[in-house]
Scaffold this motif. Structure first.
Motif, PDB file in Angstrom:
ATOM      1  N   ILE A 191       6.383   7.577  -7.337  1.00  0.00           N
ATOM      2  CA  ILE A 191       7.712   8.154  -7.149  1.00  0.00           C
ATOM      3  C   ILE A 191       7.739   9.180  -6.004  1.00  0.00           C
ATOM      4  O   ILE A 191       8.648   9.149  -5.152  1.00  0.00           O
ATOM      5  N   PRO A 192       6.770  10.103  -5.908  1.00  0.00           N
ATOM      6  CA  PRO A 192       6.784  11.037  -4.766  1.00  0.00           C
ATOM      7  C   PRO A 192       6.636  10.330  -3.417  1.00  0.00           C
ATOM      8  O   PRO A 192       7.223  10.766  -2.415  1.00  0.00           O
ATOM      9  N   ILE A 193       5.870   9.234  -3.382  1.00  0.00           N
ATOM     10  CA  ILE A 193       5.705   8.493  -2.138  1.00  0.00           C
ATOM     11  C   ILE A 193       7.015   7.807  -1.764  1.00  0.00           C
ATOM     12  O   ILE A 193       7.408   7.779  -0.580  1.00  0.00           O
ATOM     13  N   ILE A 194       7.733   7.286  -2.744  1.00  0.00           N
ATOM     14  CA  ILE A 194       9.034   6.673  -2.487  1.00  0.00           C
ATOM     15  C   ILE A 194       9.991   7.701  -1.892  1.00  0.00           C
ATOM     16  O   ILE A 194      10.706   7.423  -0.912  1.00  0.00           O
ATOM     17  N   ALA A 195      10.008   8.903  -2.458  1.00  0.00           N
ATOM     18  CA  ALA A 195      10.878   9.965  -1.927  1.00  0.00           C
ATOM     19  C   ALA A 195      10.536  10.278  -0.475  1.00  0.00           C
ATOM     20  O   ALA A 195      11.435  10.473   0.369  1.00  0.00           O
ATOM     21  N   ALA A 196       9.244  10.305  -0.151  1.00  0.00           N
ATOM     22  CA  ALA A 196       8.820  10.597   1.219  1.00  0.00           C
ATOM     23  C   ALA A 196       9.229   9.478   2.178  1.00  0.00           C
ATOM     24  O   ALA A 196       9.632   9.740   3.321  1.00  0.00           O
ATOM     25  N   ARG A 197       9.144   8.210   1.722  1.00  0.00           N
ATOM     26  CA  ARG A 197       9.520   7.082   2.585  1.00  0.00           C
ATOM     27  C   ARG A 197      11.038   7.057   2.816  1.00  0.00           C
ATOM     28  O   ARG A 197      11.495   6.632   3.869  1.00  0.00           O
ATOM     29  N   ARG A 198      11.811   7.476   1.820  1.00  0.00           N
ATOM     30  CA  ARG A 198      13.254   7.547   2.032  1.00  0.00           C
ATOM     31  C   ARG A 198      13.572   8.559   3.138  1.00  0.00           C
ATOM     32  O   ARG A 198      14.450   8.333   3.978  1.00  0.00           O
ATOM     33  N   ALA A 199      12.846   9.661   3.130  1.00  0.00           N
ATOM     34  CA  ALA A 199      13.090  10.718   4.116  1.00  0.00           C
ATOM     35  C   ALA A 199      12.565  10.340   5.497  1.00  0.00           C
ATOM     36  O   ALA A 199      13.148  10.728   6.523  1.00  0.00           O
ATOM     37  N   ASP A 200      11.470   9.566   5.525  1.00  0.00           N
ATOM     38  CA  ASP A 200      10.855   9.229   6.810  1.00  0.00           C
ATOM     39  C   ASP A 200      10.288   7.813   6.733  1.00  0.00           C
ATOM     40  O   ASP A 200       9.087   7.609   6.614  1.00  0.00           O
ATOM     41  N   PRO A 201      11.163   6.784   6.809  1.00  0.00           N
ATOM     42  CA  PRO A 201      10.705   5.405   6.641  1.00  0.00           C
ATOM     43  C   PRO A 201       9.846   4.927   7.799  1.00  0.00           C
ATOM     44  O   PRO A 201      10.016   5.354   8.946  1.00  0.00           O
ATOM     45  N   GLY A 202       8.931   4.023   7.480  1.00  0.00           N
ATOM     46  CA  GLY A 202       8.107   3.384   8.495  1.00  0.00           C
ATOM     47  C   GLY A 202       8.423   1.909   8.549  1.00  0.00           C
ATOM     48  O   GLY A 202       9.550   1.491   8.261  1.00  0.00           O
ATOM     49  N   ASP A 203       7.418   1.076   8.907  1.00  0.00           N
ATOM     50  CA  ASP A 203       7.651  -0.368   8.982  1.00  0.00           C
ATOM     51  C   ASP A 203       6.950  -1.115   7.859  1.00  0.00           C
ATOM     52  O   ASP A 203       6.772  -2.335   7.925  1.00  0.00           O
ATOM     53  N   ASP A 204       6.563  -0.414   6.805  1.00  0.00           N
ATOM     54  CA  ASP A 204       5.876  -1.012   5.676  1.00  0.00           C
ATOM     55  C   ASP A 204       6.886  -1.533   4.647  1.00  0.00           C
ATOM     56  O   ASP A 204       8.081  -1.242   4.702  1.00  0.00           O
ATOM     57  N   LEU A 205       6.398  -2.320   3.678  1.00  0.00           N
ATOM     58  CA  LEU A 205       7.268  -2.913   2.670  1.00  0.00           C
ATOM     59  C   LEU A 205       7.951  -1.855   1.809  1.00  0.00           C
ATOM     60  O   LEU A 205       9.127  -2.008   1.449  1.00  0.00           O
ATOM     61  N   LEU A 206       7.246  -0.786   1.469  1.00  0.00           N
ATOM     62  CA  LEU A 206       7.863   0.253   0.641  1.00  0.00           C
ATOM     63  C   LEU A 206       9.056   0.871   1.369  1.00  0.00           C
ATOM     64  O   LEU A 206      10.102   1.124   0.757  1.00  0.00           O
ATOM     65  N   SER A 207       8.934   1.079   2.668  1.00  0.00           N
ATOM     66  CA  SER A 207      10.059   1.603   3.445  1.00  0.00           C
ATOM     67  C   SER A 207      11.210   0.600   3.494  1.00  0.00           C
ATOM     68  O   SER A 207      12.388   0.973   3.429  1.00  0.00           O
ATOM     69  N   VAL A 208      10.876  -0.689   3.606  1.00  0.00           N
ATOM     70  CA  VAL A 208      11.909  -1.729   3.587  1.00  0.00           C
ATOM     71  C   VAL A 208      12.694  -1.670   2.286  1.00  0.00           C
ATOM     72  O   VAL A 208      13.925  -1.743   2.273  1.00  0.00           O
ATOM     73  N   LEU A 209      11.984  -1.533   1.170  1.00  0.00           N
ATOM     74  CA  LEU A 209      12.650  -1.459  -0.132  1.00  0.00           C
ATOM     75  C   LEU A 209      13.500  -0.191  -0.244  1.00  0.00           C
ATOM     76  O   LEU A 209      14.579  -0.210  -0.852  1.00  0.00           O
ATOM     77  N   CYS A 210      13.024   0.893   0.336  1.00  0.00           N
ATOM     78  CA  CYS A 210      13.759   2.157   0.258  1.00  0.00           C
ATOM     79  C   CYS A 210      15.041   2.132   1.082  1.00  0.00           C
ATOM     80  O   CYS A 210      16.004   2.839   0.756  1.00  0.00           O
ATOM     81  N   THR A 211      15.070   1.364   2.151  1.00  0.00           N
ATOM     82  CA  THR A 211      16.219   1.384   3.053  1.00  0.00           C
ATOM     83  C   THR A 211      17.107   0.155   2.920  1.00  0.00           C
ATOM     84  O   THR A 211      18.191   0.119   3.506  1.00  0.00           O
ATOM     85  N   ALA A 212      16.680  -0.879   2.162  1.00  0.00           N
ATOM     86  CA  ALA A 212      17.480  -2.094   2.007  1.00  0.00           C
ATOM     87  C   ALA A 212      18.814  -1.767   1.349  1.00  0.00           C
ATOM     88  O   ALA A 212      18.886  -0.964   0.414  1.00  0.00           O
TER      89      ALA A 212
END
Length: 410
Positions: A191-212
């Motif tokens: 969950i903390p990693i998801i919050a960080a990816r929402r704030a600063d997405p990259g090109d990984d799958l978790l970032s894709v899920l966070c921004t879809a």
């Protein structure tokens, strides 16, 4: 003289069934196509036509996952129906098909396979399950999500615990408790990693899920966590077992192994046939929303139905020579083997068809090619194919092979 008595209905929790489910499947299909199994409080079905209907007919829901999956994963797309299911599936599916998969994640798959094969390529022997099959899909998923590979052992432990929970047909309390503890540990980690990816997405799958986003809808943190938990087990356990089973089948049939070695475009056909003959997952559950009649009787609304994939895929009413491995068979539709219209049942069918089917195919195409590039004269170390283990999921637990090193991989 009286006719011989029909064989009694096999018990899917018995030691005899665990040793040889395929003989039990034959008895079920022929004599007991519909069984009430008291211990699991479910009806058991085994004929291809019945399993196909249970996967395709909308009267069969996935509400069983409310108690089967949600306690350990949280709520996933498998528990959803209608518009909610369509929306969530459309949020995650693009990452697992076509151009997105090829451009974003094929390099990840190739890198992880090559690293693992290089570690034993010069040895002349390998225990393929422990040294490759169990590690490859987990490494790929961790890498795709953009998570540290140093956490691999945590992920391996988590997915082992979750699969134990999901396959706990006998209701072992310690196994159930381990699964619940894993759910909490995984949430605390991710969950903390998801919050960080929402704030600063990259090109990984978790970032894709966070921004879809579709029509203003995004997945919540806990929905993303639940999907990642599902991906970890469904994508890890099944691919792990598929690799071991496919290699075991090929080594057991040297002529077909030689054909695949000579023509790597046959790998998807070999994979599809291994999925039919020796599927990684042998049973999936469904729950009808109204009374429904299948071979052998009526299933009441709300009852759990255990669909035996391993039995349906060997139904002689659907496949010729169903107990033989034949990658050239003409009654397995290769054009649709990795789609919702497949005529094997190993990825389920219809609206809940496995969203990661093409990812699995890509991993198997890459992995088997890498193994064949590194290994010649492959043989079973003990001279015979290893036994399969498992009931809910099933494959060789060890696959010891000898080979002549080729001096490199692709």
């Amino acid at each position: 003289m009286s006719a011989p008595a029909a064989p009694s209905a096999p018990d899917i929790l018995s030691a005899e069934f665990a040793d040889d489910p395929y003989s039990a499947y034959r008895i079920m299909r022929e004599e007991h196509p519909l069984i009430w199994h008291e211990a699991t409080q479910s009806y058991v079905i085994s004929r291809y036509a019945d399993v196909e209907r249970a996967f395709k007919d909308p009267v069969f829901t996935s509400r069983n996952y409310d108690w089967q999956l949600e306690p350990v994963h949280g709520r996933t797309i498998l528990q959803m129906d209608g518009r909610e299911h369509s929306t969530h599936r459309n949020l995650v599916a693009p990452a697992f098909r076509g151009r997105e998969l090829a451009e974003r994640f094929v390099p990840v798959i190739r890198r992880n396979s090559a690293e693992l094969v290089a570690a034993f390529a010069g040895d002349g022997e390998v225990e393929l399950v422990g040294q490759y099959a169990t590690r490859f899909p987990i490494n790929v998923i961790v890498d795709m999500l953009g998570l540290p590979k140093s956490d691999h052992e945590h992920f391996h432990r988590w997915y082992t615990s979750i699969m134990g929970f999901l396959s706990n047909l006998s209701g072992d309390e310690q196994v159930a408790a381990d699964g619940i503890r894993t759910r909490d540990e995984f949430a605390e980690y991710l969950i903390p990693i998801i919050a960080a990816r929402r704030a600063d997405p990259g090109d990984d799958l978790l970032s894709v899920l966070c921004t879809a986003e579709i029509d203003g809808h995004r997945m919540t943190d806990h929905e993303i966590k639940a999907f990642c938990s599902l991906l970890l087990t469904a994508g890890g356990e099944t691919t792990d077992k598929a690799i071991a089973s496919l290699m075991s089948n090929l080594v057991a049939h040297p002529d077909q192994l030689a054909a695949v070695r000579a023509d790597r475009s046959l790998i998807p056909a070999a994979f599809a046939e291994a999925l039919r003959l020796t599927p990684p997952v042998h049973m999936i559950m469904r729950q009808p929303s109204e009374d429904v009649e299948l071979s052998g009787g009526v299933i009441e609304a709300g009852r759990t139905v255990t669909c035996l994939i391993g039995a349906a895929n060997r139904d002689p009413g659907r496949f010729a020579r169903p107990d033989e491995f034949d990658l050239h068979r003409d009654d397995l539709d290769q054009g649709r083997a990795y789609t919702a219209g497949a005529n094997h049942t190993s990825f389920c069918l219809g609206r809940h068809f496995c969203v990661g089917a093409l990812l699995a195919r890509t991993e198997l195409e890459t992995g088997i090619a890498d193994l064949l590039d590194a290994m010649e004269d492959i043989a079973f170390a003990d001279g015979v194919p290893p036994p399969e283990h498992g009931v809910f999921t099933r494959a060789p637990s060890e696959l010891r092979l000898t080979f002549t090193p080729t001096g490199g991989t692709r």
